[in-house]
Design a protein around this motif. Structure first.
Motif, PDB file in Angstrom:
ATOM      1  N   HIS A 107       0.810  -1.219   0.000  1.00  0.00           N
ATOM      2  CA  HIS A 107       0.000   0.000   0.000  1.00  0.00           C
ATOM      3  C   HIS A 107       0.845   1.271   0.000  1.00  0.00           C
ATOM      4  CE1 HIS A 107      -3.109  -2.889   0.835  1.00  0.00           C
ATOM      5  NE2 HIS A 107      -2.539  -3.210   1.974  1.00  0.00           N
ATOM      6  N   SER A 108       2.094   1.192  -0.444  1.00  0.00           N
ATOM      7  CA  SER A 108       2.906   2.414  -0.523  1.00  0.00           C
ATOM      8  C   SER A 108       2.658   3.102  -1.858  1.00  0.00           C
ATOM      9  CB  SER A 108       4.387   2.080  -0.357  1.00  0.00           C
ATOM     10  OG  SER A 108       4.803   1.169  -1.357  1.00  0.00           O
ATOM     11  N   TRP A 255     -11.214   2.403   2.915  1.00  0.00           N
ATOM     12  CA  TRP A 255     -10.019   2.680   3.731  1.00  0.00           C
ATOM     13  C   TRP A 255     -10.295   3.639   4.895  1.00  0.00           C
ATOM     14  CZ3 TRP A 255      -5.185   0.734   4.111  1.00  0.00           C
ATOM     15  CH2 TRP A 255      -4.761  -0.132   3.118  1.00  0.00           C
ATOM     16  N   GLY A 259      -5.474   1.663   8.004  1.00  0.00           N
ATOM     17  CA  GLY A 259      -4.117   2.099   7.648  1.00  0.00           C
ATOM     18  C   GLY A 259      -3.586   3.111   8.642  1.00  0.00           C
ATOM     19  N   MET A 261      -1.422   4.778  11.308  1.00  0.00           N
ATOM     20  CA  MET A 261       0.013   4.606  11.614  1.00  0.00           C
ATOM     21  C   MET A 261       0.491   5.658  12.596  1.00  0.00           C
ATOM     22  SD  MET A 261       1.404   4.300   7.700  1.00  0.00           S
ATOM     23  CE  MET A 261       0.503   5.758   7.216  1.00  0.00           C
ATOM     24  N   PRO A 412       1.834   0.920   6.128  1.00  0.00           N
ATOM     25  CA  PRO A 412       0.370   0.986   6.198  1.00  0.00           C
ATOM     26  C   PRO A 412      -0.231  -0.418   6.234  1.00  0.00           C
ATOM     27  CG  PRO A 412       1.211   1.975   4.138  1.00  0.00           C
ATOM     28  CD  PRO A 412       2.373   1.373   4.843  1.00  0.00           C
ATOM     29  N   GLY A 488      -2.560   8.569   8.631  1.00  0.00           N
ATOM     30  CA  GLY A 488      -2.957   7.556   7.655  1.00  0.00           C
ATOM     31  C   GLY A 488      -4.406   7.093   7.637  1.00  0.00           C
ATOM     32  N   ARG A 491      -6.364   8.176   4.205  1.00  0.00           N
ATOM     33  CA  ARG A 491      -5.204   8.243   3.321  1.00  0.00           C
ATOM     34  C   ARG A 491      -5.492   8.803   1.935  1.00  0.00           C
ATOM     35  NH1 ARG A 491      -3.170   3.470   0.842  1.00  0.00           N
ATOM     36  NH2 ARG A 491      -1.310   3.750   2.095  1.00  0.00           N
ATOM     37  N   PRO A 522      -0.341   8.839   3.363  1.00  0.00           N
ATOM     38  CA  PRO A 522      -0.517   7.407   3.099  1.00  0.00           C
ATOM     39  C   PRO A 522       0.668   6.556   3.522  1.00  0.00           C
ATOM     40  CG  PRO A 522      -0.094   8.578   1.041  1.00  0.00           C
ATOM     41  CD  PRO A 522      -0.095   9.615   2.132  1.00  0.00           C
ATOM     42  N   THR A 523       1.828   7.199   3.697  1.00  0.00           N
ATOM     43  CA  THR A 523       2.982   6.495   4.276  1.00  0.00           C
ATOM     44  C   THR A 523       3.538   7.399   5.371  1.00  0.00           C
ATOM     45  OG1 THR A 523       4.411   7.448   2.561  1.00  0.00           O
ATOM     46  CG2 THR A 523       3.625   5.192   2.206  1.00  0.00           C
ATOM     47  N   SER A 524       4.304   6.793   6.281  1.00  0.00           N
ATOM     48  CA  SER A 524       4.641   7.566   7.485  1.00  0.00           C
ATOM     49  C   SER A 524       6.053   8.125   7.495  1.00  0.00           C
ATOM     50  CB  SER A 524       4.413   6.712   8.728  1.00  0.00           C
ATOM     51  OG  SER A 524       5.203   5.546   8.689  1.00  0.00           O
TER      52      SER A 524
END
Ligand SMILES: Cc1cc2nc3c(=O)[nH]c(=O)nc-3n(C[C@H](O)[C@H](O)[C@H](O)COP(=O)(O)OP(=O)(O)OC[C@H]3O[C@@H](n4cnc5c(N)ncnc54)[C@H](O)[C@@H]3O)c2cc1C
Length: 571
Positions: A107-108, A255, A259, A261, A412, A488, A491, A522-524
């Motif tokens: 999911h990146s 979603w 996800g 985070m 995620p 997230g 996202r 969406p990514t941390s």
């Protein structure tokens, strides 16, 4: 202009072009960016200028595993200015690799790359008051050594990137005068948004119902809504709006709430450097434009790709504080007062107490009182008497021995999520249930990043990193989620199957609903979130202005007045 929401007539409806829900870093940045435009703006602030228990209680919820995630009403502030009233101010941009779809990170991938955010980072630096947006030591600290460690020429780990520190800026204070003077902006203090009512079969937001503790109810009706209520509350509001029995919102993504985070963070292992201690540059330095900066050891993008690692960086940390054999009176004093320190900053000081430990710390303090007194005077001066706050205690180790702190990306995972519970708050809003989970691959990635660091230091003959291999997993998990990084759950993606908002932050399926929050990340990354949240907020404000311009109104961009760049911060 600022209004007390308790003065608004019960049952009234206020109208505007843009309704911003939330008055923290994201919401106030958007309101300020729109302040010079022809758009009328209402900001629903979710509290007043001071922290109050009754407002904070609205943040209560259930945490599935409190040993891993802090209580729902901690590490976020329900007030005007939001959590920037207490944040630490560490600013770091996302790295280019954070935006990529990486085969080893499910999911990146963002719908755009780092280059899209670059101009907004430059503008975010002004809001965050971090001086020039330079994050490489060679340019940010031109007269100083380029690396944390002299002689570190590894392709896998670099010591040349830096973090820059905000004053830390309280966005409420920073922008109050400008917002008060903006005729088209109304900031409603002590107003709490308690839902989002749908129109057109839920494909648009009709109005935002609000409540006060007077008690009273009123509504805000706008052409466009921006939910900027923080990383947790934004998801809560949207989930409640989607499941409302009357006028539900048709948010078209599986979603929403998933996800969720934070960051993995903790202190694992100890290093003894083989280079002279005074040549190690791991403490705070001041840039030519007067900003505190700090170097770190970063696992390069090439090494992340080669070894399938999540984005990870390391900082030098004190020797283990709880163990009095370090003989440092300052560290011992910190240990003795640790219960008075905010949990977020005290958790690395926790350890089993024994009478022997306690006596050891008392002895350290009693035998070197002058060192402690000198440190105390200097710390009070730099921390509380200057316009810029010394970010934290970073002790120089005369023996070249340090603990190693990691700050790492969490991947995620749809199983890590926020949900609505059965309990409701005093306004009838369902409370949040936080089910934060750490996937085994995230822990494994941190362990492998440590092993990589160990190999690189040994190969370069720069030091020995001692790791307890058997205890790694437990040590990495020991401190749980970083309080305050809530990412997230709403996202950003290129399609509703993969996320909740589009590349501009617009909710999929909702014509006039946008989100500005760490919830859209969406990514941390390894980076702290606020700098990127502010950059995205500015980008969203530009988008709203352009849309307004295209439709009917002229909308000029605004400039934030900056304070003098060079400030007296001791070197
Ligand atoms: C102790 C601590 C240290 C931190 N240090 C750092 C750091 O060093 N670097 C970094 O990048 N980040 C740090 N953070 C995180 C940082 O504070 C947040 O990323 C940032 O504040 C997020 O901004 P925001 O506007 O999204 O949310 P917030 O600042 O939390 O603002 C949310 C706003 O929404 C309002 N609101 C909420 N619900 C409603 C509602 N229903 N109706 C109306 N209004 C509502 C609130 O009152 C508030 O005004 C730290 C956090 C903590 C707790």
């Amino acid at each position: 202009m600022f209004l007390d929401a308790c003065d608004i007539d019960d049952g009234a409806t206020l109208e505007c072009d843009v309704c911003v829900i939330g008055a923290g870093a994201a919401g106030l940045t958007i309101a300020h960016e729109l302040a010079g435009s022809a758009l009328s703006v209402i900001v629903i602030s979710g509290g007043g200028r001071r922290r109050r228990g009754r407002d904070q209680a609205l943040y209560r919820g259930t945490v599935r595993d409190p040993s891993q995630h802090s209580w729902a009403d901690r590490f976020r502030e329900r007030r005007y200015g939001g959590t920037t009233a207490i944040w630490g101010g560490r600013c770091v941009p996302y790295d280019a690799i954070d935006f990529e779809a990486r085969p080893y990170v499910p999911h990146s991938g963002w719908p755009f790359g780092r280059d899209t955010l670059e101009p907004y980072y430059a503008r975010a630096a002004v809001y965050c008051e971090i001086g020039a947006p330079l994050f490489d030591a060679a340019t940010a600290l031109p007269d100083r050594p380029a690396s944390l460690l002299p002689g570190l020429a590894s392709e896998a780990v670099t010591g040349t990137t830096i973090e820059r520190f905000s004053r830390p800026t309280d966005f409420g204070r920073l922008l109050e005068r400008r917002l008060a003077a903006a005729p088209a902006v109304r900031v409603l203090l002590d107003a709490h948004c308690i839902g989002l009512a749908g129109a057109a079969n839920g494909a648009a937001i009709d109005h935002a119902p609000c409540a006060t503790f007077r008690p009273s109810r009123f509504s805000v009706r706008a052409r466009t809504y921006v939910v900027a209520a923080g990383g947790l509350e934004t998801a809560r509001l949207l989930m409640a709006a989607r499941q409302a029995s009357a006028q539900p919102l048709a948010i078209a993504s599986p979603w929403l709430g998933r996800g969720y985070m934070g960051h993995l963070n903790g202190t694992v292992g100890a290093i003894r450097f083989a280079v002279p201690p005074e040549r190690i540059n791991g403490g705070y330095e001041v840039s030519p434009d007067g900003v505190y900066c700090r170097r770190r050891l970063w696992v390069t993008a090439a090494a992340q790709r080669q070894h399938g690692l999540l984005n990870t960086m390391f900082r030098l940390h004190h020797p283990p504080i709880a163990d009095p054999t370090h003989r440092d009176p300052v560290l011992s004093a910190m240990y003795l007062v640790k219960d008075l320190v905010l949990y977020e900053y005290s958790r690395k000081l926790r350890a089993a107490r024994s009478l022997g430990h306690l006596l050891g710390h008392l002895r350290n303090v009693a035998t070197r009182p002058l060192v402690l007194a000198r440190f105390g005077i200097d710390f009070v001066d730099r921390r509380w008497l200057r316009p810029r706050r010394l970010p934290s205690v970073a002790r120089f180790s005369p023996t070249g021995r340090y603990s190693i702190e990691f700050h790492a990306e969490q991947s995620p995972d749809p199983a890590s999520r926020l949900e609505l519970g059965d309990a409701v708050d005093c306004f009838g809003m369902p409370e949040l249930v936080i089910d934060w989970r750490v996937h085994a691959r995230d822990v494994d990635s941190v362990a492998r990043a440590y092993a990589l660091l160990q190999r690189e230091l040994a190969a370069a003959g720069l030091g020995v990193l001692e790791l307890d291999r058997d205890g790694m997993d437990a040590a990495i998990r020991a401190d749980g989620a970083v309080g305050g990084h809530h990412l997230g759950a709403v996202r950003l993606a290129d399609a509703p199957e993969r996320g909740v908002v589009d590349r501009h932050g617009r909710l999929f399926g909702i014509a006039n609903g946008y989100v500005a929050s760490a919830a859209v990340l969406p990514t941390s990354s390894q980076a702290n979130p606020t700098f990127t949240v502010v950059a995205l907020a500015i980008r969203l404000a530009d988008h709203l202005r352009q849309r307004a311009h295209a439709t009917r109104l002229s909308a000029r961009p605004v400039r934030l007045e900056t304070r003098p760049r060079r400030e007296p911060v001791p070197a």
